[in-house]
Design a protein around this motif. Structure first.
Motif, short mmCIF file in Angstrom:
data_model
loop_
_atom_site.label_atom_id
_atom_site.label_comp_id
_atom_site.label_asym_id
_atom_site.label_seq_id
_atom_site.Cartn_x
_atom_site.Cartn_y
_atom_site.Cartn_z
N ALA A 116 0.85 -1.19 0.00
CA ALA A 116 0.00 0.00 0.00
C ALA A 116 0.89 1.24 0.00
O ALA A 116 1.61 1.50 0.97
CB ALA A 116 -0.90 -0.01 1.24
N ASP B 256 0.76 4.31 0.78
CA ASP B 256 0.01 5.34 1.51
C ASP B 256 0.93 6.53 1.78
O ASP B 256 1.31 6.82 2.91
CB ASP B 256 -0.58 4.76 2.80
N LYS C 27 -0.29 -0.69 -4.41
CA LYS C 27 -1.66 -0.16 -4.32
C LYS C 27 -1.61 1.36 -4.25
O LYS C 27 -0.97 1.94 -3.37
CB LYS C 27 -2.36 -0.71 -3.06
N THR D 20 -14.49 -2.00 6.72
CA THR D 20 -14.26 -2.61 8.04
C THR D 20 -14.37 -1.58 9.17
O THR D 20 -14.42 -1.94 10.33
CB THR D 20 -12.89 -3.30 8.11
N VAL E 233 -12.29 -7.63 -1.85
CA VAL E 233 -11.40 -7.22 -0.76
C VAL E 233 -12.06 -7.71 0.52
O VAL E 233 -13.26 -7.49 0.71
CB VAL E 233 -11.26 -5.68 -0.68
N PRO F 181 -6.40 -7.04 3.39
CA PRO F 181 -5.57 -6.13 4.19
C PRO F 181 -5.60 -6.58 5.67
O PRO F 181 -6.18 -7.61 5.99
CB PRO F 181 -6.25 -4.76 4.04
N ARG G 13 -0.45 -8.50 9.63
CA ARG G 13 0.62 -8.09 10.55
C ARG G 13 1.49 -9.28 10.88
O ARG G 13 0.99 -10.39 11.08
CB ARG G 13 0.02 -7.54 11.86
N GLN H 253 -5.25 -1.24 13.09
CA GLN H 253 -6.03 -2.35 12.56
C GLN H 253 -6.61 -3.18 13.71
O GLN H 253 -5.88 -3.62 14.59
CB GLN H 253 -5.14 -3.27 11.69
N VAL I 222 -2.64 -7.17 1.15
CA VAL I 222 -2.32 -5.73 1.06
C VAL I 222 -1.57 -5.36 2.34
O VAL I 222 -2.12 -5.47 3.44
CB VAL I 222 -3.59 -4.87 0.95
N ILE I 223 -0.33 -4.97 2.18
CA ILE I 223 0.49 -4.69 3.36
C ILE I 223 1.06 -3.28 3.24
O ILE I 223 1.69 -2.94 2.23
CB ILE I 223 1.64 -5.72 3.50
N GLY I 224 0.79 -2.47 4.25
CA GLY I 224 1.31 -1.11 4.25
C GLY I 224 2.43 -0.96 5.26
O GLY I 224 3.58 -1.32 4.99
N ARG I 225 2.08 -0.45 6.43
CA ARG I 225 3.09 -0.06 7.41
C ARG I 225 4.12 -1.11 7.79
O ARG I 225 5.29 -0.75 8.00
CB ARG I 225 2.39 0.53 8.65
N PRO I 226 3.74 -2.41 7.88
CA PRO I 226 4.81 -3.38 8.23
C PRO I 226 5.97 -3.35 7.23
O PRO I 226 7.09 -3.73 7.56
CB PRO I 226 4.08 -4.72 8.21
O1 C5P Z 1 -0.55 0.00 6.90
P1 C5P Z 1 -1.54 -1.10 6.70
O2 C5P Z 1 -0.90 -2.45 6.47
O3 C5P Z 1 -2.58 -1.14 7.80
O4 C5P Z 1 -2.28 -0.71 5.36
C1 C5P Z 1 -3.37 -1.44 4.90
C2 C5P Z 1 -3.89 -0.85 3.63
O5 C5P Z 1 -5.09 -1.54 3.28
C3 C5P Z 1 -4.25 0.63 3.73
O6 C5P Z 1 -4.02 1.21 2.44
C4 C5P Z 1 -5.73 0.60 4.04
O7 C5P Z 1 -6.41 1.73 3.58
C5 C5P Z 1 -6.18 -0.64 3.28
N1 C5P Z 1 -7.40 -1.25 3.78
C6 C5P Z 1 -7.54 -1.69 5.09
N2 C5P Z 1 -8.71 -2.25 5.52
C7 C5P Z 1 -9.73 -2.35 4.67
C8 C5P Z 1 -9.60 -1.92 3.36
C9 C5P Z 1 -8.41 -1.36 2.94
O8 C5P Z 1 -6.61 -1.60 5.87
N3 C5P Z 1 -10.83 -2.91 5.08
#
Ligand code: C5P
Length: 239
Positions: A15, A17, A39, A125, A161, A183, A186, A195, A213-217
């Motif tokens: 992600a 972000d 993403k 969510t 999703v 998403p 962790r 989350q 979908v992985i962002g901050r980790p």
């Molecule tokens: O940083 P993190 O791993 O929490 O990022 C998760 C990504 O997935 C973010 O872009 C967030 O907007 C997206 N997302 C989510 N939960 C959802 C749908 C999308 O965390 N239900």
């Protein structure tokens, strides 16, 4: 059309972000080739526009355009055509846009030479039982998720999703066909951040997720490439 991931690296969707080009390049320059997709969501797209997509594509990266389209069918069809021309591999729509809108998105995606996968978001969510009530939906959030998922799939979307919690029931109900994008992933012992419902990458894949979908980790790790490699390695133990 993007299919099922062929190896554990391809399962990872990072992600992006971030709000600007420097933030995007900092990640894409070290992560392309190490992960399956990037993403691009509302923050980055609103600030950089289609350039965000070309910056990723020019570096060989694939794009999941997560703008969660929700509008009348004609408008969504036009947006999907535009996204397809930009070369995105996957894009998201809201299942609650209804079957006409979903079918219009699917049909528009199939018009071009390389159809992006259409992925439906069911219920955000962030919405709890009281919100679901206020919105006039009947049942618990989980019932709404399952109903909207069925609506999306019967309209022909390629996938959904879904939070880690719903992967297993969706697989049970709809079999192996739909692409499930999850998403809330962790690493064991890692920070949950904001989350509420998390699963480790391995658990999400074992339950039936195709893409994570992985962002901050990854993006907040001092060494994002090493973080992505660790997650891919953890996942590869399942192959
Ligand atoms: O940083 P993190 O791993 O929490 O990022 C998760 C990504 O997935 C973010 O872009 C967030 O907007 C997206 N997302 C989510 N939960 C959802 C749908 C999308 O965390 N239900």
């Amino acid at each position: 059309m993007i299919g099922r991931p062929q190896d554990s690296r391809q399962r990872i969707i990072v992600a992006l972000d971030v709000a600007d080009e420097a933030g995007l390049l900092r990640l894409v320059d070290v992560l392309h080739g190490r992960v399956g997709m990037f993403k691009i969501g509302k923050e980055l797209f609103t600030s950089l526009g289609p350039r965000a997509i070309s910056l990723v594509r020019d570096r060989g990266g694939e794009v999941f355009l997560d703008l969660k389209y929700h509008d009348i069918p004609n408008t969504v069809a036009g947006a999907v055509r535009s996204a397809a021309r930009l070369g995105v591999s996957m894009l998201s729509v809201h299942a609650s846009g209804g079957s006409g809108m979903l079918r219009a998105a699917v049909d528009a995606a199939l018009e071009g030479a390389s159809a992006p996968a259409i992925i439906a978001v069911t219920l955000l969510t962030s919405l709890g039982p009281a919100d679901v009530d206020d919105l006039g939906f009947t049942g618990q959030p989980r019932d709404v998720v399952l109903r909207l998922a069925a609506l999306g799939l019967s309209a022909g979307v390629d996938g959904l999703v879904t939070s880690p919690r719903e992967v297993e029931p969706l697989r049970r109900k709809h079999g192996q066909d739909p692409l499930l994008v999850t998403p809330g992933v962790r690493l064991a012992g890692g920070a949950a951040d904001d989350q509420a419902r998390v699963a480790t990458p391995k658990k999400a894949v074992r339950d039936g997720a195709d893409y994570l979908v992985i962002g901050r980790p990854i993006t907040r790790d001092p060494d994002p490439a090493a973080a992505a490699d660790r997650i891919a390695l953890e996942l590869s133990e399942d192959y």
